[in-house]
Design a protein around this motif. Structure first.
Motif, PDB file in Angstrom:
ATOM      1  N   ASP B 431       0.828  -1.197   0.000  1.00 37.00           N
ATOM      2  CA  ASP B 431       0.000   0.000   0.000  1.00 37.00           C
ATOM      3  C   ASP B 431       0.861   1.245   0.000  1.00 37.00           C
ATOM      4  OD1 ASP B 431      -2.247  -1.615   0.194  1.00 37.00           O
ATOM      5  OD2 ASP B 431      -1.973  -1.787   2.358  1.00 37.00           O
ATOM      6  N   VAL B 432       1.895   1.212   0.836  1.00 44.77           N
ATOM      7  CA  VAL B 432       2.744   2.389   0.918  1.00 44.77           C
ATOM      8  C   VAL B 432       3.526   2.549  -0.382  1.00 44.77           C
ATOM      9  CG1 VAL B 432       4.554   3.519   2.208  1.00 44.77           C
ATOM     10  CG2 VAL B 432       2.893   2.122   3.388  1.00 44.77           C
ATOM     11  N   ALA B 433       3.944   1.423  -0.946  1.00 46.51           N
ATOM     12  CA  ALA B 433       4.668   1.496  -2.223  1.00 46.51           C
ATOM     13  C   ALA B 433       3.837   2.280  -3.222  1.00 46.51           C
ATOM     14  CB  ALA B 433       4.950   0.092  -2.743  1.00 46.51           C
ATOM     15  N   GLN B 434       2.558   1.986  -3.240  1.00 44.12           N
ATOM     16  CA  GLN B 434       1.664   2.681  -4.153  1.00 44.12           C
ATOM     17  C   GLN B 434       1.613   4.169  -3.814  1.00 44.12           C
ATOM     18  OE1 GLN B 434      -2.291   1.108  -3.975  1.00 44.12           O
ATOM     19  NE2 GLN B 434      -2.447   1.175  -6.202  1.00 44.12           N
ATOM     20  N   ALA B 435       1.552   4.449  -2.522  1.00 44.21           N
ATOM     21  CA  ALA B 435       1.492   5.848  -2.107  1.00 44.21           C
ATOM     22  C   ALA B 435       2.790   6.591  -2.405  1.00 44.21           C
ATOM     23  CB  ALA B 435       1.157   5.940  -0.616  1.00 44.21           C
TER      24      ALA B 435
END
Ligand SMILES: Nc1ncnc2c1ncn2[C@@H]1O[C@H](COP(=O)(O)OP(=O)(O)OP(=O)(O)O)[C@@H](O)[C@H]1O
Ligand SMILES: [Mg+2]
Lengths: 237, 567
Positions: B431-435
């Motif tokens: 999720d953070v990678a996406q963010a």
């Protein structure tokens, strides 16, 4: 024209109608806060704005550019950067590697070096601990790192989801102080908070969100005086 | 290790564990299977060695616990108690075997093995006494080893490892050495019968211990010296090192002979497969259990395109190879798309299913005219360059070596590139990678596609090496084996893949008696790894940090790394 324009957004989780026609505007240089109880839809709103959730209808514009249909990684490139709920730093990487990840979208080395310098001036603590594994940082330091990491992505506007969550009261003051400083240095911020008292102190304007709809919005000072807000969100009777 | 909670008899619990392990080893027949091999001729058979070293190892752990909780005296006591307890359990087993006929249930509980436990004594009592004394001495020795200062401790360990290793591999090492001119004479003296000679064992022990001690004392200075060299000098040294490595790798098949070259090719194929899976599992953190599917696709593509048996095409190996890799990559993307949203266990199950689908497809009767069905496809031509044919293992070795270099180089470049960083972020937190602005779809599909391409490449080489392909060569155990190789080597680490492949694939090939116990050994190896060295034999930096954070003792270089002389 406002910098960020969210207009009449409807977002669903399957059949659950989580955002029921929400409009929010943020002007350049502002801090705007969204307050609301658990489950009101605050995180959903931020996730919709950053492209992680797709609205069924409505539009999201940044500086007049239509972003509604973009994938999350494209939204980041456009300048909307999230500091996710619950910090979510990369616990096994070092502080420096975390910050480096934040700069993923930007391959201009000089710019990244300048950003790093800026983050380290803002958070000297991170510089001291730049080689430390991020998972071993204290809660407050982790929140600093999450903010610093987002700053590395050259945000035009920063979306913060409950930065004070789970932090001791002493640290909460520090976090809001940092938010104020960030804003004074020119970053536009959309801040989601349950700690309405603090949020309304730093913000210029606020929206009150209740079960997926905006109840009302106003400048921060009158909001903090509002009878209903005081009862429901500031815990006064 | 956790400090011991108040235990009245230090080492007793570990001693019982050790005893249980030894009893189990005895009863499943592995001790007897190995008693044909000798470590030191006439002194220690490999079966006995297995019991002895297992016992020593656990007693060492007991002594270690004792030392950490209450000092040297406690450590010695713990080691001895552990040794005696283990011997007592074995003694109990012997007594039990006299009282009831164990063989009715446990077919491997043969009289011979119990006779061995009694040190071939006719009488029960002296035998049991010898067993107990051995337990006591071994426990004391293990504790003594733990109490030595680090340098001699490492030296003794190195000596023991070398003697045990060379002794048990006598049947492969000796024939090779004896064909090497002057080395042959030394080998004739060092080896004797089915193991080492007593003198040879002593010599090897001393040599390894001396080398280890010398490295401990002078190694730092040596490294310092290298660092002080001028850049040109360092480059020269590096070049010389690489040249030496290239030379050794080039002459290896000739020097080692047919059998060992065959083993090397098998290990090499696993290295290739492991490097590919390492991208998916190690770099991007996507647990793929259907990895064998791409291996099969590579093999079958080459088979279909080249074999005259089916008669559709008759391309050469090199013409078919690009198609094999291409189809592998396409299959990787096709598998990747539906599982993009899956994580962890769900992903593992879905990919597991994909692997089975491919195997069942190639096994199917209705597709037989195209895929050969259960009979497979034969007459796959060998690869050739000009007049040089990659016919036997000694030639195919070079093909696989080239593949390993290619794949290793690509992995290495990818890891340090932007996409490598994206994979790392995806592995740590999707999720953070996406963010952070990472394109999840692209990053995941690229990981699946690259891994699949490498797997298909090894499949293509495999098809040409064997000359035929059968559905049963592509069962789920291959995926599991490759995963074990990566885990044991250290997830995400490329040198780890090589170390893991030699340990888990190479060793069992050399110790054929293992074949029957292969899964047992894998299981035991994985459990032991998780307990003692969860980061793998040659871990990747991130993981080493995570698993050793907050450890007080400064972590020296991992033994595997030290043994391989990593700078
Ligand atoms: N993945 C999901 N699937 C289904 N429903 C969800 C999902 N995520 C959130 N919801 C629901 O949507 C509503 C809004 O949730 P949201 O997380 O936006 O609340 P919030 O205002 O951020 O609350 P909090 O202050 O507790 O973080 C809630 O009723 C929640 O149960
Ligand atoms: Mg929330």
């Amino acid at each position: 024209m406002a910098m960020l324009e969210i207009r009449d957004i409807h977002t669903y989780y399957g059949n659950i109608h989580a955002l029921k026609g929400i409009s929010v505007e943020v002007e350049r240089g502002e801090i705007v806060t969204i307050i609301g109880a658990n489950g009101a839809g605050k995180s959903t709103l931020l996730k919709t704005a950053s492209g992680i959730l797709r609205p069924r209808s409505g539009s999201i514009r940044l500086e007049g550019r239509e972003l509604t249909r973009l994938a999350p990684h494209e939204v980041v490139r456009e300048g909307i950067v999230q500091v996710p709920e619950g910090r979510r730093i990369f616990g096994r990487l070092t502080v420096l590697e975390n910050l480096d990840m934040g700069a993923f979208t930007c391959s201009d080395r000089r710019r990244n070096a300048a950003n790093l310098e800026r983050v380290f001036t803002l958070f000297p603590r991170l510089k001291e601990r730049s080689r430390q594994v991020a998972g071993t940082l204290s809660g407050g330091e982790q929140q600093m790192l999450a903010m610093g990491r987002a700053l590395m992505a050259n945000p035009k506007i920063l979306l913060m989801d409950e930065p004070s969550m789970g932090l001791a009261p002493v640290l909460v003051d520090g976090i809001f102080e940092t938010i104020r400083r960030l804003n004074e240095a020119g970053t536009t911020i959309l801040l989601v908070e349950q700690n309405a008292r603090m949020a309304l102190q730093v913000a210029r304007r606020g929206y009150v969100l209740q079960s997926g709809s905006i109840l009302f919005s106003d400048a921060a000072a009158p909001l903090a005086e509002n009878e209903m807000v005081r009862k429901a969100y500031l815990g006064e009777h | 290790m956790r400090p011991e909670t108040s235990e009245r008899l230090p080492g007793l619990s570990l001693g019982l564990v050790a005893g249980a392990c030894l009893v189990l080893l005895t009863l499943i027949g592995i001790v007897e299977a190995f008693s044909q091999r000798e470590i030191v001729s006439g002194v220690l058979s490999m079966g006995e060695g297995l019991l002895l070293f297992t016992g020593l190892f656990i007693a060492y752990l007991a002594a270690d616990r004792g030392l950490r909780s209450a000092g040297a005296g406690r450590a010695l006591a713990a080691g001895i108690v552990c040794g005696v307890a283990a011997a007592a359990l074995l003694g109990g087993l012997v007594l039990l075997s006299r009282a009831v006929n164990l063989r009715q249930v446990l077919i491997n509980a043969s009289p011979a093995v119990f006779q061995m436990l009694l040190f071939q004594q006719e009488e029960l009592l002296p035998g049991l006494a010898l067993l107990g004394a051995t337990g006591l001495l071994a426990g004391a020795a293990a504790a003594g080893l733990r109490l030595l200062p680090p340098v001699p401790r490492k030296a003794v360990t190195a000596g023991l490892v070398l003697v045990a290793g060379l002794g048990m591999l006598q049947d492969t090492v000796y024939p090779v050495l004896s064909s090497w001119g002057p080395l042959g004479d030394i080998a004739d003296w060092v080896f004797e019968g089915l193991g080492l000679s007593r003198g040879g064992a002593l010599l090897l022990f001393l040599a390894a211990a001396a080398a280890s001690a010398a490295w401990a004392v002078k190694g730092q200075a040596l490294r310092g010296g290298i660092e002080k060299l001028s850049p040109a000098g360092r480059r020269g040294l590096r070049f010389a090192g690489l040249a030496l490595l290239a030379f050794v790798l080039a002459i290896l098949p000739q020097a080692l002979g047919l059998f060992l070259s065959e083993v090397l090719t098998i290990v090499g194929l696993y290295v290739l497969l492991g490097l590919g899976l390492n991208i998916v599992v190690g770099f991007a953190g996507l647990l793929d259990l259907g990895y064998v599917a791409f291996f099969a696709i590579g093999s079958y593509t080459v088979a279909i395109l080249t074999s005259p048996e089916l008669g559709f095409f008759s391309l050469g190996f090199w013409q078919a190879l690009p198609f094999a890799v291409l189809f592998g990559v396409i299959a990787g993307v096709l598998l990747g798309i539906p599982v993009l949203k899956m994580r962890g266990d769900y992903l593992a199950i879905a990919t597991l299913g994909f692997g089975e689908i491919i195997r069942i497809l190639v096994l199917s009767d209705s597709l037989r005219p195209w895929l050969g069905g259960a009979q497979g496809i034969g007459k796959i031509p060998k690869a050739e360059i000009g007049a040089f044919e990659f016919a036997g293992p000694q030639e195919i070795y070079y093909l696989i070596l080239a593949g390993c270099f290619l794949v290793g180089f690509i992995s290495w470049r990818l890891r340090d590139s932007r996409i490598g960083r994206a994979w790392m972020a995806v592995r740590e937190d999707e999720d953070v990678a996406q963010a952070m602005g990472i394109n999840l779809v692209a990053a995941k599909l690229l990981a699946f596609a690259t891994g699949a391409g490498f797997s298909a490449l090894s499949g293509a080489i495999f098809a040409s090496k064997i000359g035929s392909v059968y559905p049963h060569s592509f069962n789920v155990m291959i995926s599991i084996n490759i995963l074990c190789v990566i885990i044991v080597g250290g997830i995400g680490s490329m040198p780890g893949v090589i170390v893991g492949a030699f340990a888990l694939v190479g060793l069992p090939e050399l110790l054929r008696e293992f074949a029957e116990y292969r899964l047992l050994v894998y299981g035991a190896a994985l459990v032991a790894m998780m307990l003692l060295r969860p980061e793998g034999l040659w871990p990747e930096a991130t993981r080493r940090r995570e698993l050793h954070e907050g450890e007080i003792e400064p972590q020296a270089e991992p033994p595997a790394a030290a043994a391989a002389g990593r700078p």
